[in-house]
Design a protein around this motif. Structure first.
Motif, PDB file in Angstrom:
ATOM      1  N   SER A   1       0.832  -1.200   0.000  1.00 41.06           N
ATOM      2  CA  SER A   1       0.000   0.000   0.000  1.00 41.06           C
ATOM      3  C   SER A   1       0.870   1.255   0.000  1.00 41.06           C
ATOM      4  O   SER A   1       1.938   1.286   0.617  1.00 41.06           O
ATOM      5  CB  SER A   1      -0.915   0.021   1.226  1.00 41.06           C
ATOM      6  OG  SER A   1      -1.801  -1.073   1.204  1.00 41.06           O
ATOM      7  N   LEU A   2       0.401   2.259  -0.707  1.00 39.06           N
ATOM      8  CA  LEU A   2       1.098   3.541  -0.777  1.00 39.06           C
ATOM      9  C   LEU A   2       0.042   4.636  -0.860  1.00 39.06           C
ATOM     10  O   LEU A   2      -0.894   4.529  -1.661  1.00 39.06           O
ATOM     11  CB  LEU A   2       2.004   3.579  -2.011  1.00 39.06           C
ATOM     12  CG  LEU A   2       2.761   4.874  -2.293  1.00 39.06           C
ATOM     13  CD1 LEU A   2       3.755   5.168  -1.180  1.00 39.06           C
ATOM     14  CD2 LEU A   2       3.486   4.779  -3.651  1.00 39.06           C
TER      15      LEU A   2
ATOM     16  N   PRO B   1      -5.273   6.224  -1.436  1.00 37.65           N
ATOM     17  CA  PRO B   1      -4.554   4.946  -1.367  1.00 37.65           C
ATOM     18  C   PRO B   1      -4.288   4.366  -2.755  1.00 37.65           C
ATOM     19  O   PRO B   1      -5.136   4.455  -3.647  1.00 37.65           O
ATOM     20  CB  PRO B   1      -5.515   4.055  -0.568  1.00 37.65           C
ATOM     21  CG  PRO B   1      -6.877   4.609  -0.864  1.00 37.65           C
ATOM     22  CD  PRO B   1      -6.682   6.093  -1.026  1.00 37.65           C
ATOM     23  N   PHE B   2      -3.110   3.788  -2.923  1.00 33.21           N
ATOM     24  CA  PHE B   2      -2.740   3.101  -4.154  1.00 33.21           C
ATOM     25  C   PHE B   2      -2.215   1.710  -3.824  1.00 33.21           C
ATOM     26  O   PHE B   2      -1.651   1.477  -2.759  1.00 33.21           O
ATOM     27  CB  PHE B   2      -1.644   3.868  -4.903  1.00 33.21           C
ATOM     28  CG  PHE B   2      -2.122   5.093  -5.624  1.00 33.21           C
ATOM     29  CD1 PHE B   2      -2.492   5.026  -6.965  1.00 33.21           C
ATOM     30  CD2 PHE B   2      -2.201   6.308  -4.970  1.00 33.21           C
ATOM     31  CE1 PHE B   2      -2.937   6.151  -7.639  1.00 33.21           C
ATOM     32  CE2 PHE B   2      -2.646   7.444  -5.629  1.00 33.21           C
ATOM     33  CZ  PHE B   2      -3.011   7.362  -6.976  1.00 33.21           C
ATOM     34  N   HIS B   3      -2.414   0.796  -4.762  1.00 31.07           N
ATOM     35  CA  HIS B   3      -1.727  -0.490  -4.739  1.00 31.07           C
ATOM     36  C   HIS B   3      -0.379  -0.254  -5.424  1.00 31.07           C
ATOM     37  O   HIS B   3      -0.319   0.368  -6.493  1.00 31.07           O
ATOM     38  CB  HIS B   3      -2.526  -1.547  -5.494  1.00 31.07           C
ATOM     39  CG  HIS B   3      -3.896  -1.771  -4.938  1.00 31.07           C
ATOM     40  ND1 HIS B   3      -4.156  -2.637  -3.903  1.00 31.07           N
ATOM     41  CD2 HIS B   3      -5.093  -1.218  -5.272  1.00 31.07           C
ATOM     42  CE1 HIS B   3      -5.442  -2.622  -3.623  1.00 31.07           C
ATOM     43  NE2 HIS B   3      -6.039  -1.770  -4.442  1.00 31.07           N
ATOM     44  N   TYR B   4       0.696  -0.776  -4.841  1.00 30.15           N
ATOM     45  CA  TYR B   4       2.038  -0.451  -5.321  1.00 30.15           C
ATOM     46  C   TYR B   4       2.900  -1.703  -5.358  1.00 30.15           C
ATOM     47  O   TYR B   4       2.819  -2.560  -4.483  1.00 30.15           O
ATOM     48  CB  TYR B   4       2.673   0.588  -4.379  1.00 30.15           C
ATOM     49  CG  TYR B   4       4.104   0.920  -4.686  1.00 30.15           C
ATOM     50  CD1 TYR B   4       4.426   1.807  -5.707  1.00 30.15           C
ATOM     51  CD2 TYR B   4       5.145   0.342  -3.957  1.00 30.15           C
ATOM     52  CE1 TYR B   4       5.755   2.124  -5.995  1.00 30.15           C
ATOM     53  CE2 TYR B   4       6.477   0.652  -4.235  1.00 30.15           C
ATOM     54  CZ  TYR B   4       6.768   1.542  -5.258  1.00 30.15           C
ATOM     55  OH  TYR B   4       8.073   1.848  -5.544  1.00 30.15           O
ATOM     56  N   ARG B   5       3.705  -1.813  -6.412  1.00 31.21           N
ATOM     57  CA  ARG B   5       4.654  -2.922  -6.476  1.00 31.21           C
ATOM     58  C   ARG B   5       5.912  -2.485  -7.221  1.00 31.21           C
ATOM     59  O   ARG B   5       5.855  -1.621  -8.104  1.00 31.21           O
ATOM     60  CB  ARG B   5       4.045  -4.168  -7.132  1.00 31.21           C
ATOM     61  CG  ARG B   5       3.667  -4.008  -8.582  1.00 31.21           C
ATOM     62  CD  ARG B   5       3.031  -5.281  -9.119  1.00 31.21           C
ATOM     63  NE  ARG B   5       3.949  -6.405  -9.114  1.00 31.21           N
ATOM     64  CZ  ARG B   5       4.690  -6.773 -10.168  1.00 31.21           C
ATOM     65  NH1 ARG B   5       4.588  -6.106 -11.302  1.00 31.21           N
ATOM     66  NH2 ARG B   5       5.507  -7.792 -10.093  1.00 31.21           N
TER      67      ARG B   5
ATOM     68  N   VAL C   1       5.131   0.089 -10.352  1.00 27.06           N
ATOM     69  CA  VAL C   1       3.777   0.226 -10.888  1.00 27.06           C
ATOM     70  C   VAL C   1       2.839   0.507  -9.722  1.00 27.06           C
ATOM     71  O   VAL C   1       3.018  -0.044  -8.630  1.00 27.06           O
ATOM     72  CB  VAL C   1       3.321  -1.068 -11.600  1.00 27.06           C
ATOM     73  CG1 VAL C   1       1.840  -0.988 -11.991  1.00 27.06           C
ATOM     74  CG2 VAL C   1       4.179  -1.331 -12.828  1.00 27.06           C
ATOM     75  N   MET C   2       1.861   1.359  -9.935  1.00 26.79           N
ATOM     76  CA  MET C   2       0.841   1.551  -8.914  1.00 26.79           C
ATOM     77  C   MET C   2      -0.511   1.811  -9.571  1.00 26.79           C
ATOM     78  O   MET C   2      -0.588   2.168 -10.753  1.00 26.79           O
ATOM     79  CB  MET C   2       1.218   2.699  -7.969  1.00 26.79           C
ATOM     80  CG  MET C   2       1.291   4.068  -8.588  1.00 26.79           C
ATOM     81  SD  MET C   2       1.804   5.311  -7.349  1.00 26.79           S
ATOM     82  CE  MET C   2       1.635   6.823  -8.306  1.00 26.79           C
ATOM     83  N   ALA C   3      -1.574   1.616  -8.794  1.00 25.39           N
ATOM     84  CA  ALA C   3      -2.922   1.803  -9.324  1.00 25.39           C
ATOM     85  C   ALA C   3      -3.871   2.181  -8.199  1.00 25.39           C
ATOM     86  O   ALA C   3      -3.757   1.687  -7.065  1.00 25.39           O
ATOM     87  CB  ALA C   3      -3.408   0.523 -10.005  1.00 25.39           C
ATOM     88  N   GLY C   4      -4.797   3.084  -8.513  1.00 20.99           N
ATOM     89  CA  GLY C   4      -5.780   3.537  -7.541  1.00 20.99           C
ATOM     90  C   GLY C   4      -6.952   4.178  -8.269  1.00 20.99           C
ATOM     91  O   GLY C   4      -7.218   3.866  -9.437  1.00 20.99           O
ATOM     92  N   ALA C   5      -7.647   5.079  -7.605  1.00 23.91           N
ATOM     93  CA  ALA C   5      -8.832   5.695  -8.204  1.00 23.91           C
ATOM     94  C   ALA C   5      -8.905   7.161  -7.813  1.00 23.91           C
ATOM     95  O   ALA C   5      -8.376   7.577  -6.779  1.00 23.91           O
ATOM     96  CB  ALA C   5     -10.097   4.972  -7.758  1.00 23.91           C
ATOM     97  N   ALA C   6      -9.563   7.933  -8.653  1.00 21.37           N
ATOM     98  CA  ALA C   6      -9.828   9.344  -8.380  1.00 21.37           C
ATOM     99  C   ALA C   6     -11.240   9.640  -8.865  1.00 21.37           C
ATOM    100  O   ALA C   6     -11.980   8.732  -9.250  1.00 21.37           O
ATOM    101  CB  ALA C   6      -8.800  10.241  -9.078  1.00 21.37           C
TER     102      ALA C   6
ATOM    103  N   SER D   1      11.572   7.873  -7.893  1.00 24.46           N
ATOM    104  CA  SER D   1      10.850   7.197  -6.819  1.00 24.46           C
ATOM    105  C   SER D   1       9.375   7.578  -6.824  1.00 24.46           C
ATOM    106  O   SER D   1       9.015   8.744  -7.022  1.00 24.46           O
ATOM    107  CB  SER D   1      11.464   7.559  -5.471  1.00 24.46           C
ATOM    108  OG  SER D   1      10.695   7.037  -4.409  1.00 24.46           O
ATOM    109  N   ALA D   2       8.524   6.585  -6.611  1.00 26.09           N
ATOM    110  CA  ALA D   2       7.093   6.861  -6.514  1.00 26.09           C
ATOM    111  C   ALA D   2       6.751   7.564  -5.208  1.00 26.09           C
ATOM    112  O   ALA D   2       5.773   8.317  -5.126  1.00 26.09           O
ATOM    113  CB  ALA D   2       6.297   5.564  -6.622  1.00 26.09           C
ATOM    114  N   TYR D   3       7.575   7.324  -4.194  1.00 31.85           N
ATOM    115  CA  TYR D   3       7.338   7.948  -2.898  1.00 31.85           C
ATOM    116  C   TYR D   3       7.567   9.450  -3.011  1.00 31.85           C
ATOM    117  O   TYR D   3       8.567   9.909  -3.538  1.00 31.85           O
ATOM    118  CB  TYR D   3       8.270   7.351  -1.847  1.00 31.85           C
ATOM    119  CG  TYR D   3       7.979   5.898  -1.557  1.00 31.85           C
ATOM    120  CD1 TYR D   3       7.105   5.540  -0.525  1.00 31.85           C
ATOM    121  CD2 TYR D   3       8.553   4.897  -2.326  1.00 31.85           C
ATOM    122  CE1 TYR D   3       6.829   4.198  -0.263  1.00 31.85           C
ATOM    123  CE2 TYR D   3       8.277   3.550  -2.077  1.00 31.85           C
ATOM    124  CZ  TYR D   3       7.417   3.214  -1.040  1.00 31.85           C
ATOM    125  OH  TYR D   3       7.135   1.898  -0.800  1.00 31.85           O
TER     126      TYR D   3
END
Length: 204
Positions: A147-148, A158-162, A169-174, A187-189
């Protein structure tokens, strides 16, 4: 069936046809921004597209070393229910966060394949890795993901992160869309996403 617009004015026009907002990195990112591609269904409906930041990967040249690339690409996917195709002969599946995760995963693979691989083996490798990316994207609650939380339009989201050897790669919703993103060398962070106010200002 979907077709994709290319670069230049056609790309801008494709983005302007969308009935949903596009997302990119927020104003904290001050580097180069560029348009990727837009997927359009047979009836002319824009389904998804990508916006890049930093270096622009290319699968058309072998002179670019993926190891040295530094980029982040944001994929915006329209929220669509299951529906009939334009020709009435098939059914299009509803989009989901998994859709965004798969598009982001396959996007990362397409621009970071091993340059040392023999040409006749690359497509087989890409097909296998893309299939694996779909399996992983279809199991967002699985152990491959962590989680990220990142700001989207200023709101903690919240995003799913790997991470993998090729990048992240990450994925979430807006609001009204599913969001995917992928990158390498950045860095994604600490990243933030926001609605793109004027798509015509992006390079193409």
């Amino acid at each position: 069936m979907e077709t994709k617009t290319g670069t230049a004015q056609g790309a801008v026009d494709g983005y302007l046809m969308a009935d949903f907002p596009w997302y990119g990195l927020d104003q904290a990112f001050t580097g180069r921004r560029w348009l990727g591609s837009v997927a359009v269904s047979a009836d002319g409906t824009v389904e998804h597209g990508s916006i890049g930041h930093g270096d622009e990967p290319s699968v058309k040249t072998e002179t670019i070393d993926p190891e040295g690339l530094r980029f982040a690409v944001v994929v915006t996917v329209a929220r669509r229910p299951g529906r009939r195709s334009a020709d009435g002969l098939g059914v299009l599946e509803a989009t989901s966060v998994s859709s965004a995760a798969w598009l982001a995963g396959s996007g990362l693979l397409s621009c970071t394949w091993p340059t040392h691989m023999e040409r006749n083996l690359r497509q087989d490798w890409l097909d296998q890795q893309t299939a694996a990316a779909w399996d992983i994207a279809d199991d967002l609650d699985g152990s491959a993901w962590s989680s990220l939380t990142l700001p989207v339009d200023g709101e903690p989201t919240p995003f799913h992160y790997r991470e993998s050897e090729y990048g992240w790669v990450m994925a979430g919703a807006a609001r009204g869309v599913h969001l995917g993103a992928y990158g390498r060398g950045m860095s994604a962070y600490g990243l933030g996403l926001s609605v793109v106010r004027d798509i015509t200002t992006y390079e193409h």
